[in-house]
Design a protein around this motif. Structure first.
Motif, mmCIF file in Angstrom:
data_model
loop_
_atom_site.group_PDB
_atom_site.id
_atom_site.type_symbol
_atom_site.label_atom_id
_atom_site.label_comp_id
_atom_site.label_asym_id
_atom_site.label_seq_id
_atom_site.Cartn_x
_atom_site.Cartn_y
_atom_site.Cartn_z
ATOM 1 N N PHE A 1 0.153 -0.626 -13.469
ATOM 2 C CA PHE A 1 0.887 -0.827 -12.222
ATOM 3 C C PHE A 1 -0.069 -1.119 -11.069
ATOM 4 O O PHE A 1 0.243 -1.933 -10.197
ATOM 5 C CB PHE A 1 1.767 0.394 -11.928
ATOM 6 C CG PHE A 1 2.800 0.606 -12.993
ATOM 7 C CD1 PHE A 1 4.028 -0.032 -12.932
ATOM 8 C CD2 PHE A 1 2.525 1.402 -14.107
ATOM 9 C CE1 PHE A 1 4.973 0.134 -13.936
ATOM 10 C CE2 PHE A 1 3.465 1.566 -15.119
ATOM 11 C CZ PHE A 1 4.689 0.932 -15.026
ATOM 12 N N TRP A 2 -1.251 -0.482 -11.075
ATOM 13 C CA TRP A 2 -2.219 -0.776 -10.018
ATOM 14 C C TRP A 2 -2.757 -2.196 -10.191
ATOM 15 O O TRP A 2 -2.967 -2.908 -9.195
ATOM 16 C CB TRP A 2 -3.361 0.233 -10.034
ATOM 17 C CG TRP A 2 -2.979 1.669 -10.250
ATOM 18 C CD1 TRP A 2 -3.677 2.609 -10.945
ATOM 19 C CD2 TRP A 2 -1.799 2.361 -9.764
ATOM 20 N NE1 TRP A 2 -3.016 3.820 -10.936
ATOM 21 C CE2 TRP A 2 -1.863 3.699 -10.221
ATOM 22 C CE3 TRP A 2 -0.696 1.970 -9.003
ATOM 23 C CZ2 TRP A 2 -0.885 4.646 -9.942
ATOM 24 C CZ3 TRP A 2 0.298 2.910 -8.724
ATOM 25 C CH2 TRP A 2 0.203 4.221 -9.179
ATOM 26 N N ARG B 1 1.881 6.772 -6.732
ATOM 27 C CA ARG B 1 0.813 7.675 -7.165
ATOM 28 C C ARG B 1 1.201 9.131 -6.913
ATOM 29 O O ARG B 1 0.992 10.006 -7.769
ATOM 30 C CB ARG B 1 -0.490 7.343 -6.420
ATOM 31 C CG ARG B 1 -1.183 6.067 -6.910
ATOM 32 C CD ARG B 1 -2.469 5.833 -6.120
ATOM 33 N NE ARG B 1 -3.154 4.614 -6.518
ATOM 34 C CZ ARG B 1 -4.047 4.513 -7.501
ATOM 35 N NH1 ARG B 1 -4.357 5.598 -8.210
ATOM 36 N NH2 ARG B 1 -4.630 3.363 -7.794
ATOM 37 N N ASP C 1 0.838 -1.203 0.000
ATOM 38 C CA ASP C 1 0.000 0.000 0.000
ATOM 39 C C ASP C 1 0.873 1.252 0.000
ATOM 40 O O ASP C 1 0.559 2.235 -0.699
ATOM 41 C CB ASP C 1 -0.916 0.014 1.229
ATOM 42 C CG ASP C 1 -1.993 -1.053 1.173
ATOM 43 O OD1 ASP C 1 -2.236 -1.601 0.076
ATOM 44 O OD2 ASP C 1 -2.582 -1.350 2.232
ATOM 45 N N GLU D 1 2.409 1.773 -3.437
ATOM 46 C CA GLU D 1 1.422 2.325 -4.373
ATOM 47 C C GLU D 1 1.167 3.799 -4.081
ATOM 48 O O GLU D 1 1.099 4.625 -5.014
ATOM 49 C CB GLU D 1 0.117 1.548 -4.298
ATOM 50 C CG GLU D 1 -0.939 2.114 -5.231
ATOM 51 C CD GLU D 1 -2.182 1.239 -5.363
ATOM 52 O OE1 GLU D 1 -3.232 1.786 -5.747
ATOM 53 O OE2 GLU D 1 -2.093 0.022 -5.093
ATOM 54 N N LYS D 2 1.038 4.140 -2.805
ATOM 55 C CA LYS D 2 0.788 5.533 -2.443
ATOM 56 C C LYS D 2 1.935 6.438 -2.889
ATOM 57 O O LYS D 2 1.715 7.523 -3.453
ATOM 58 C CB LYS D 2 0.597 5.644 -0.928
ATOM 59 C CG LYS D 2 0.305 7.061 -0.447
ATOM 60 C CD LYS D 2 0.092 7.091 1.061
ATOM 61 C CE LYS D 2 -0.188 8.515 1.545
ATOM 62 N NZ LYS D 2 -0.389 8.566 3.020
ATOM 63 N N LEU E 1 -0.109 -4.553 -8.828
ATOM 64 C CA LEU E 1 -0.068 -4.572 -7.369
ATOM 65 C C LEU E 1 -1.279 -5.311 -6.791
ATOM 66 O O LEU E 1 -1.156 -6.004 -5.767
ATOM 67 C CB LEU E 1 0.002 -3.143 -6.829
ATOM 68 C CG LEU E 1 1.336 -2.426 -7.074
ATOM 69 C CD1 LEU E 1 1.223 -0.944 -6.724
ATOM 70 C CD2 LEU E 1 2.468 -3.074 -6.286
ATOM 71 N N ASP E 2 -2.429 -5.204 -7.441
ATOM 72 C CA ASP E 2 -3.602 -5.943 -6.968
ATOM 73 C C ASP E 2 -3.357 -7.450 -7.006
ATOM 74 O O ASP E 2 -3.750 -8.180 -6.079
ATOM 75 C CB ASP E 2 -4.832 -5.598 -7.824
ATOM 76 C CG ASP E 2 -5.447 -4.258 -7.451
ATOM 77 O OD1 ASP E 2 -5.116 -3.739 -6.360
ATOM 78 O OD2 ASP E 2 -6.240 -3.725 -8.249
#
Length: 301
Positions: free
Chosen positions: A110-111, A77, A70, A73-74, A114-115
């Motif tokens: 990329f999201w 972003r 997380d 990803e944050k 990561l999922d």
């Protein structure tokens, strides 16, 4: 942004690719020099996340491996919104953000990646340690593999509109991933995971307990051999579907991608040559063959 700091970040990514992705790194050497750093950055990011997930039990941070993902990803972003300088303290993210921006890569890939990685973390709401059928496995591979092919596509370039080349690029990523699953059955079992579709295994009388027995003894049961032979045929069909897409790429990158495809598919041949002894040791394509394939593609360039 300091050019020197960014160059150093890309060099760190190159070292990661050279150390861990032998086939991938060799194929990258066939690309024009300006494209290589971006490919190294994409590989290094995937490796960073993959290592975090594989070592989920070793993560000591208060928020655990899922929390680490997380956070990654944050930060990514934020970097894409505010600029790479916000992650200049993390070389892989620094180089990756520059690559995404430079080549206009859709962040959604990329999201999605990561999922899928969250599906590998015990305790995560998305966690899965087995897949009922090929459709379920392909849903996982949509993020773990197809998304990687789609990330690479803008870096490689195409001779058709990008959307036309995307299905084949996704299929090639899936083909590579399934090859990894067939090669790494034993290692994945050690991590508590089975990435081979249960429906296909059951058709040959194989279940998780039989796979665990093969792992303990180091011997491949005949039922498992038949299941692996079937899944290798499935895998080769995916390579066949992906292959025409290579001709949709920029002509200058085709030798590199063909090399990667031939060498990865060669792992399947090596598994067969070793009589499916995937519980005894890891099947690899030897250095002489890797160099021979690369040299052939250079001649045909």
């Amino acid at each position: 942004m300091s050019p020197g700091l960014l160059d150093t970040a890309y060099q760190d990514c190159r070292r990661i690719a050279a150390a861990h992705g032998r086939t991938y790194f060799l194929a990258t050497r066939l690309l024009a020099a300006p494209r290589r750093p971006a490919v190294h950055a994409l590989y290094a990011f995937a490796r960073l996340v993959d290592d975090l997930v594989d070592d989920a039990g070793q993560v000591t941070a208060d928020h655990g491996a899922a929390g680490e993902l997380d956070l990654i990803e944050k930060r990514l972003r934020t970097a894409l919104e505010q600029g790479p300088a916000t992650v200049s303290d993390t070389p892989v993210l620094f180089a990756l953000t520059d690559t995404i921006t430079r080549y206009d890569i859709a962040p959604q890939h990329f999201w999605t990646f990561l999922d899928s990685m969250r599906m590998d973390i015990p305790g995560s709401a998305h966690y899965r340690d087995r897949y009922a059928d090929l459709a379920e496995l392909r849903e996982y591979m949509r993020g773990s593999a197809a998304a990687i092919g789609l990330q690479l596509l803008p870096v490689l370039g195409t001779v058709v509109p990008r959307a036309e080349a995307e299905p084949a690029a996704a299929a090639l990523g899936e083909a590579f991933q399934l090859t990894n699953f067939l090669r790494d059955v034993a290692e994945d079992l050690d991590r508590g995971r089975v990435y081979l579709p249960a429906e296909d295994l059951t058709a040959f009388g194989v279940d998780r307990e039989l796979l665990a027995h093969c792992r303990r003894t180091g011997r491949t049961d005949q039922r498992v051999r038949r299941a692996l032979a079937h899944l290798i045929a499935v895998n080769r069909d995916i390579y066949r579907r992906a292959d025409p897409g290579i001709d949709l790429l920029d002509p200058r990158v085709r030798p590199a991608i063909r090399t990667a495809s031939v060498l990865y598919a060669g792992i399947l041949t090596e598994i067969e040559r070793r009589d499916y002894a995937v519980f005894e040791s890891r099947a690899v394509v030897g250095v002489p063959k890797r160099l021979r394939v690369a040299a052939t593609q250079l001649v045909l360039r």
